[in-house]
Design an enzyme around this catalytic site. Structure first.
Site, PDB file in Angstrom:
ATOM      1  N   GLY A 369       0.936  -1.241  -0.192  1.00  0.00           N
ATOM      2  CA  GLY A 369       0.228   0.002   0.018  1.00  0.00           C
ATOM      3  C   GLY A 369       0.739   1.339   0.108  1.00  0.00           C
ATOM      4  N   GLY A 370       0.122   2.424   0.207  1.00  0.00           N
ATOM      5  CA  GLY A 370       0.957   3.603   0.241  1.00  0.00           C
ATOM      6  C   GLY A 370       2.163   3.715   1.067  1.00  0.00           C
ATOM      7  N   PHE A 371       1.605   2.925   2.488  1.00  0.00           N
ATOM      8  CA  PHE A 371       2.551   3.016   3.626  1.00  0.00           C
ATOM      9  C   PHE A 371       3.607   2.154   3.651  1.00  0.00           C
ATOM     10  CE2 PHE A 371      -1.831   4.298   4.764  1.00  0.00           C
ATOM     11  CZ  PHE A 371      -1.598   5.768   4.763  1.00  0.00           C
ATOM     12  N   GLY A 372       3.547   1.069   2.465  1.00  0.00           N
ATOM     13  CA  GLY A 372       4.375  -0.029   2.692  1.00  0.00           C
ATOM     14  C   GLY A 372       3.882  -1.219   2.447  1.00  0.00           C
ATOM     15  N   LYS A 389       1.526  -4.785   9.109  1.00  0.00           N
ATOM     16  CA  LYS A 389       1.736  -3.659   8.075  1.00  0.00           C
ATOM     17  C   LYS A 389       2.882  -2.957   8.466  1.00  0.00           C
ATOM     18  CE  LYS A 389      -2.016  -1.435   6.913  1.00  0.00           C
ATOM     19  NZ  LYS A 389      -2.356  -1.201   5.516  1.00  0.00           N
ATOM     20  N   ASP A 485      -8.658   7.932   3.124  1.00  0.00           N
ATOM     21  CA  ASP A 485      -8.248   7.140   1.970  1.00  0.00           C
ATOM     22  C   ASP A 485      -9.291   6.071   1.612  1.00  0.00           C
ATOM     23  OD1 ASP A 485      -6.704   6.731  -0.101  1.00  0.00           O
ATOM     24  OD2 ASP A 485      -4.971   5.693   0.945  1.00  0.00           O
TER      25      ASP A 485
END
Ligand SMILES: *[C@@H]1O[C@H](CO)[C@@H](O)[C@H](O)[C@H]1NC(C)=O
Ligand SMILES: *[C@@H]1O[C@H](CO)[C@@H](O)[C@H](O)[C@H]1NC(C)=O
Ligand SMILES: *[C@@H]1O[C@H](CO)[C@@H](O)[C@H](O)[C@H]1NC(C)=O
Ligand SMILES: *[C@@H]1O[C@H](CO)[C@@H](O)[C@H](O)[C@H]1NC(C)=O
Ligand SMILES: *[C@@H]1O[C@H](CO)[C@@H](O)[C@H](O)[C@H]1NC(C)=O
Ligand SMILES: *[C@@H]1O[C@H](CO)[C@@H](O)[C@H](O)[C@H]1NC(C)=O
Ligand SMILES: *[C@@H]1O[C@H](CO)[C@@H](O)[C@H](O)[C@H]1NC(C)=O
Length: 673
Positions: A369-372, A389, A485
């Protein structure tokens, strides 16, 4: 158990029912007497207790919770009492907060009187203290009276602070509460810290005629204060009825945890309850402390060994009774150590999570995802399957705020949200541990390779689920949480194909620590409201916009932006609107759908358009969206031209009326459908 969530029901498995020694039954009727600590060795009192959840008798004490997060522990005296009359009760408790957490502790102990004992199967941990849940909170049918010793402030329940004693009647919102402490002989108030690691004694007196209830607290071995801390009028007969009731304790941990103990307890219906053997209790307190110290010592040396030896991943997991036993992360040296004192100790160790994911092996990656990356993991101790995550905040400053927010996010609890179980910090990255969702994301189900066709019934339920989760974040929780989001890849599906929102609140956290003037807004193209792109400020309305796009995506089975035959990108909203203008909005329905109810699909499409209206004030709030979806309120009969109102570049158009008036106007003009 296909769904590896930490539901309190699962603790049913750990129910410990110790049979009562027959010799004890007679003395109970002459006035119950259970004091001297809960000694396991001679079975004196342990035999009279019913224990549930993580509660156990250990070292002569009743351990309600240990360092297991998101857990509940219950203990009731086996014999029921009642009908309720005057009584006197006293007990000594001990709350030992985790090491290096700077006194942060969660969530507290509740002394309870209840006509039923089944509540512990559905009661929630964390701020609910194991006595109630979101559905039954405040309902008179609970027949539950509690005195809470609460170590976390929850605005949701109007808690006065993070260290208070409160009287609860069928509800987590106390009818009376006071900061923990006691009145000294000269009348001054001496505050006490409940989670100080020091034992304290509680006294409760109830007069069955005047319905007067007093609660007092004092440091262990101090006299009972003359002036009570709390004095209230509570008609316990109206709470518990004429039925028999059970007396006992409940305790819970959440994202924060503590070891909660009851050292001694006495309950008397014929006179003043007294604890007799303080010598014995002092010994029990020493034993409990020794046990905790030994445990921490053991973890310290384990961790040291873990650093020296390479981590060998065991393939055979040890099966333990208690789920998700988490360890206190060893205090690290230097700057890391300081940070942990300030921000709290992570609940899972990096080692635990590395083991769970085979050293973050690529074979365990669930998604990116956008965060990793997100990994699937199996916790070694409990065999619980989790999603982990890996997030890297942009600065250490950001990290600190991140943790503070995560503690709050850990308290969010809703059937349509993915539960955050805990976190761990490793160097400059954070590992967030969530419930694992076996059916993946909505994005994959709708647009994935296998093109599995999801029936309309499921789709509508998923939409309602997302709406319900978003409504909770926006309007139903103590603080407004903007998701920031909303998109189909952030909607996960549980084992029953019900929607669970993930990543809520993270987008904002991700921006912590960056310069306020250059804050980049988070979001995903296709779901970004026009004013969010222009002003960069996320609001409830920008979440509603993205939700509108998701509704269309689910009904049409198309992505928010698709390329048309001439190679131009086309917005899904424009495409649906265009179809509506040129004939029927139903032309846009996912052609793979075979059976569906036309009215429902039409409602979803039109509501989706309304939610993603370019003018923020035209979008309905989530409460209204829920009412439309449940058909409690009919959707106003607007026409496609209602969507041609746009925002001019120089700001909000003066001529735009708020949605309510437009709706009324259009609804009045055009009869029915
Ligand atoms: C209270 O609980 C009862 C039984 O569980 C239920 O029927 C009733 O609807 C609840 N009342 C409210 C206001 O939620
Ligand atoms: C009241 O008593 C406490 C100790 O019991 C003492 O610390 C405090 O100074 C006293 N206050 C007054 C006003 O006498
Ligand atoms: C509660 O405390 C008040 C004031 O000390 C006292 O008058 C009253 O009798 C007490 N009630 C009970 C039930 O002990
Ligand atoms: C207490 O509640 C019971 C049951 O509801 C009722 O019968 C009784 O009158 C109440 N007592 C007082 C003093 O209100
Ligand atoms: C409890 O019992 C008393 C006497 O038997 C009766 O007057 C009262 O109405 C009962 N209250 C409830 C709540 O059942
Ligand atoms: C209960 O009170 C009665 C009367 O004061 C007393 O004799 C008895 O020892 C008390 N029992 C307990 C367990 O405190
Ligand atoms: C109190 O407890 C201690 C330690 O368990 C025990 O040795 C002692 O005999 C007890 N005293 C009484 C009066 O029961």
């Amino acid at each position: 158990m296909p769904c590896f969530t930490m539901l309190p029901q699962s603790f049913l498995l750990f129910l410990l029912l110790i049979t009562i020694p027959t010799s004890m039954s007679d003395s109970f009727d002459n006035g119950p007497r259970y004091d001297y600590g809960f000694r396991n060795d001679d079975g004196f009192f342990a035999g009279e207790l019913l224990l549930w959840g993580v509660a156990s008798t250990t070292s002569g004490a009743l351990e309600l919770t240990s360092s297991v997060r998101q857990s509940t522990g219950h203990a009731f005296h086996q014999r029921s009492l009642g009908p309720v009359s005057s009584f006197s009760a006293t007990f000594v408790f001990l709350i030992i907060p985790p090491e290096n957490l700077d006194g942060l502790s969660g969530h507290g102990i509740a002394f309870t009187l209840s006509t039923k004992t089944e509540f512990m199967f559905s009661a929630l941990p964390s701020q609910y203290l194991g006595i109630l849940d979101a559905e039954n909170n405040g309902n008179v049918t609970n027949q539950l009276f509690a005195v809470e010793f609460d170590t976390v402030q929850n605005h949701e329940f109007e808690d006065i602070d993070d260290n208070h004693v409160g009287i609860d009647v069928n509800s987590m919102v106390s009818i009376n509460s006071h900061t923990a402490g006691y009145y000294t002989a000269n009348g001054t108030f001496a505050p006490l810290r409940l989670a100080s690691g020091e034992p304290m004694q509680v006294w409760m007196d109830y007069d069955g005629n005047s319905h007067n209830l007093n609660v007092s607290l004092a440091p262990y071995l101090k006299q009972k204060p003359q002036r009570p801390l709390l004095s209230s009028t509570v008609n316990l007969t109206s709470v518990l009825g004429n039925d028999s009731f059970y007396a006992g304790f409940s305790s819970a941990t959440g994202a924060l945890w503590s070891n909660h103990y009851i050292i001694g307890w006495s309950f008397n219906t014929t006179g003043e309850a007294q604890l007799v053997n303080y010598t014995g209790m002092s010994q029990v307190i020493e034993n409990v402390r020794q046990k905790i110290d030994d445990g921490q010592e053991a973890h310290r040396s384990n961790n040291q060994r873990g650093i020296v030896l390479p981590i060998i991943i065991p393939t055979v997991f040890v099966i333990l009774v208690i789920p998700a036993v988490v360890y206190v992360l060893k205090k690290k040296a230097g700057k890391n150590g300081r940070w942990e004192i300030e921000c709290g100790t992570p609940s899972f160790t990096y080692k635990d999570l590395a083991t769970a994911t085979r050293s973050f092996s690529d074979t365990m990656v669930l998604g990116k995802g956008g965060f990793g990356k997100v990994y699937k993991g199996v916790l070694q101790t409990s065999k619980q399957i989790v999603a982990i995550k890996r997030v890297s905040p942009e600065s250490m400053q950001g990290m600190k705020e991140f943790i503070a927010e995560i503690t709050i996010l850990g308290q969010l609890r809703h059937r349509n949200l993915v539960q955050l179980l805990g976190y761990s910090r490793h160097k400059n990255e954070l590992l967030l541990v969530y419930d694992y969702m076996p059916n993946g994301s909505l994005d994959r189900v709708l647009h994935g390779q296998d093109r599995q066709v999801l029936d309309w019934v499921y789709r509508l339920n998923i939409i309602k689920g997302i709406a319900s989760g978003l409504f909770y974040l926006h309007e139903d929780w103590e603080k407004v949480v903007i998701h920031r989001d909303i998109k189909t890849s952030n909607v996960l599906l549980d084992c029953e194909m019900k929607a669970r929102l993930s990543d809520f609140g993270l987008a904002r956290l991700h921006n912590h620590g960056t310069d306020a003037h250059t804050t980049r807004f988070a979001g995903t193209w296709g779901y970004i409201a026009p004013e969010l792109a222009r002003l960069g400020r996320a609001t409830k309305e920008t979440d509603v916009f993205a939700f509108g796009v998701v509704m269309l995506e689910v009904a049409c089975g198309r992505r928010p932006i698709e390329v048309n035959n001439s190679g131009e990108p086309v917005l899904l909203t424009d495409w649906v609107l265009h179809a509506w203008e040129s004939g029927s909005v139903l032309m846009t329905v996912d052609p793979r759908l075979e059976d569906y109810i036309r009215e429902e699909v039409e409602l979803v499409l039109k509501l989706g358009l309304l939610c993603s209206h370019s003018v923020p004030s035209a979008r309905p709030c989530m409460r209204l969206v829920m009412q439309y979806l449940e058909k409690d309120v009919p959707l106003p009969d607007f026409q496609p031209c209602f969507f041609s109102i746009t925002i001019r570049d120089d700001g909000v158009d003066q001529y735009i009326m708020p949605f309510t008036s437009v709706a009324t106007a259009t609804g009045g003009l055009s009869g029915g459908r």
